[in-house]
Design an enzyme around this catalytic site. Structure first.
Site, short mmCIF file in Angstrom:
data_model
loop_
_atom_site.label_atom_id
_atom_site.label_comp_id
_atom_site.label_asym_id
_atom_site.label_seq_id
_atom_site.Cartn_x
_atom_site.Cartn_y
_atom_site.Cartn_z
N LEU A 158 0.83 -1.21 0.00
CA LEU A 158 0.00 0.00 0.00
C LEU A 158 0.86 1.27 0.00
O LEU A 158 0.61 2.20 -0.77
CB LEU A 158 -0.92 -0.03 1.23
CG LEU A 158 -1.86 1.16 1.43
CD1 LEU A 158 -2.85 1.28 0.26
CD2 LEU A 158 -2.63 1.04 2.74
N ARG A 165 -4.61 -1.79 -8.42
CA ARG A 165 -4.91 -2.79 -7.38
C ARG A 165 -6.27 -3.45 -7.52
O ARG A 165 -6.54 -4.43 -6.81
CB ARG A 165 -4.77 -2.15 -5.99
CG ARG A 165 -3.40 -1.52 -5.75
CD ARG A 165 -2.26 -2.53 -5.84
NE ARG A 165 -0.97 -1.89 -5.55
CZ ARG A 165 0.18 -2.53 -5.45
NH1 ARG A 165 0.24 -3.83 -5.63
NH2 ARG A 165 1.29 -1.88 -5.22
C1 LIG Z 1 0.33 -6.41 -10.17
C2 LIG Z 1 1.43 -5.59 -9.55
C3 LIG Z 1 2.69 -6.12 -9.42
C4 LIG Z 1 3.73 -5.38 -8.85
N1 LIG Z 1 4.96 -5.94 -8.71
C5 LIG Z 1 5.97 -5.20 -8.18
C6 LIG Z 1 7.29 -5.77 -8.03
O1 LIG Z 1 7.52 -6.93 -8.36
N2 LIG Z 1 8.26 -5.00 -7.48
C7 LIG Z 1 8.06 -3.70 -7.10
O2 LIG Z 1 8.97 -3.04 -6.62
N3 LIG Z 1 6.82 -3.15 -7.22
C8 LIG Z 1 5.79 -3.85 -7.75
N4 LIG Z 1 4.55 -3.29 -7.87
C9 LIG Z 1 4.35 -1.91 -7.36
C10 LIG Z 1 4.34 -0.87 -8.53
O3 LIG Z 1 5.54 -0.93 -9.26
C11 LIG Z 1 4.14 0.56 -7.98
O4 LIG Z 1 5.22 0.89 -7.12
C12 LIG Z 1 2.87 0.71 -7.19
O5 LIG Z 1 1.79 0.12 -7.86
C13 LIG Z 1 2.60 2.21 -6.99
O6 LIG Z 1 2.19 2.77 -8.22
P1 LIG Z 1 2.53 4.26 -8.63
O7 LIG Z 1 3.99 4.54 -8.60
O8 LIG Z 1 1.81 4.51 -9.93
O9 LIG Z 1 1.75 5.08 -7.46
P2 LIG Z 1 2.20 6.46 -6.79
O10 LIG Z 1 3.49 6.33 -6.08
O11 LIG Z 1 1.01 6.89 -5.97
O12 LIG Z 1 2.42 7.42 -8.00
C14 LIG Z 1 1.33 7.86 -8.81
C15 LIG Z 1 1.88 8.39 -10.11
O13 LIG Z 1 2.63 9.58 -9.83
C16 LIG Z 1 3.76 9.61 -10.68
N5 LIG Z 1 4.97 9.57 -9.83
C17 LIG Z 1 5.04 9.27 -8.51
N6 LIG Z 1 6.29 9.37 -8.07
C18 LIG Z 1 7.05 9.71 -9.13
C19 LIG Z 1 8.44 9.92 -9.32
N7 LIG Z 1 9.31 9.81 -8.34
N8 LIG Z 1 8.86 10.26 -10.54
C20 LIG Z 1 8.00 10.38 -11.58
N9 LIG Z 1 6.66 10.16 -11.49
C21 LIG Z 1 6.19 9.83 -10.26
C22 LIG Z 1 3.69 8.40 -11.60
O14 LIG Z 1 3.01 8.79 -12.77
C23 LIG Z 1 2.85 7.44 -10.81
O15 LIG Z 1 2.15 6.49 -11.62
C24 LIG Z 1 3.49 -4.02 -8.41
C25 LIG Z 1 2.21 -3.48 -8.57
C26 LIG Z 1 1.18 -4.25 -9.11
C27 LIG Z 1 -0.19 -3.65 -9.24
#
Ligand SMILES: Cc1cc2nc3c(=O)[nH]c(=O)nc-3n(C[C@H](O)[C@H](O)[C@H](O)COP(=O)(O)OP(=O)(O)OC[C@H]3O[C@@H](n4cnc5c(N)ncnc54)[C@H](O)[C@@H]3O)c2cc1C
Length: 226
Positions: A77, A167
């Protein structure tokens, strides 16, 4: 798992609609709020969400109380960085006799369940012994991913959309998928238009980023759209 929406921005849909209308209006947001009747508001919001013009949705946030979930879930989360979290601390709260989450695959397999419960009892015993000789912050190193935790999480609407896209997906791990689906149910009660189209990315954007690991649902979605 217990998920409750404990707070949210007053008049969420009106606030988003007013913020969006402001971009195209000569009058201020306060006067736009006074002028917005429910019909105009619904029409405007639907148009906005269809266009994917999501920055006005950032003005509205939702706060959830989440309990009865595992540390395995909370670790996933908090990867959603565009949100705020407060979590029960294992440094300050004694985890003596801790509650733990049992995955359904283990719960329905008597052999696996026996192994699992024995391991939990062993960890509970070891934790108790460690607590007598080291601080809680060090005794907690032995606690499992299964350990029950509680959080408060606040997301804005746009970030929630992204959270649901990731999710609510069938490829997401079962516990966080259950959480996402409960959170979506909660926000739909108070902002049904805003979240009408929220859900997994195959439903919102009509494509699947999972490649060869796709569940295949996207093919059905494409067929119904054609
Ligand atoms: C099915 C599934 C499998 C997964 N498997 C793995 C895994 O094996 N290993 C792993 O480490 N993670 C894994 N994840 C986690 C995934 O990689 C993301 O870290 C997580 O879903 C958070 O998504 P997010 O970064 O879009 O969300 P948030 O952190 O809320 O970010 C939202 C959006 O803001 C932008 N953003 C946020 N921070 C930045 C930044 N620093 N630079 C540029 N843009 C930014 C991006 O557009 C991002 O999509 C998995 C997720 C899913 C759903």
């Amino acid at each position: 798992m217990r998920v409750n929406l404990i707070n949210y921005t007053h008049e969420p849909e009106k606030t988003v609609a007013a913020a969006a209308r402001l971009c195209y209006s000569e009058i201020n947001a306060e006067d736009i709020m006074k002028d917005l009747d429910p019909e105009k508001q619904e029409h405007f919001l639907k148009k906005l969400m269809d266009l994917g013009h999501l920055s006005p949705a950032e003005h509205v946030s939702f706060t959830f109380s989440i309990e009865g979930v595992s540390r395995a879930l909370s670790h996933q989360l908090v990867r959603h960085r565009i949100a705020s979290y407060s979590q029960k601390s294992q440094r300050y709260v004694n985890e003596d006799g801790f509650e733990y989450i049992t995955p359904p695959s283990i719960g329905r397999n008597s052999e696996a369940l026996e192994v699992y419960e024995q391991a939990m009892q062993m960890i509970q015993g070891a934790y108790e012994k460690l607590l007598k000789v080291v601080p809680k912050e060090d005794a907690r190193f032995i606690l499992p991913n299964a350990c029950e935790t509680k959080l408060v999480a606040t997301f804005n609407t746009r970030s929630l959309y992204n959270f649901f896209q990731h999710r609510c997906c069938l490829r997401a791990q079962w516990e966080i998928r259950m959480l996402a689906s409960r959170m979506l149910q909660e926000v739909r009660k108070v902002a049904p238009i805003l979240f009408e189209k929220a859900g997994p990315i195959c439903e919102t954007d009509g494509y699947c980023p999972e490649g060869t690991m796709s569940c295949g649902r996207i093919e059905k979605i494409k067929k119904t759209k054609n």
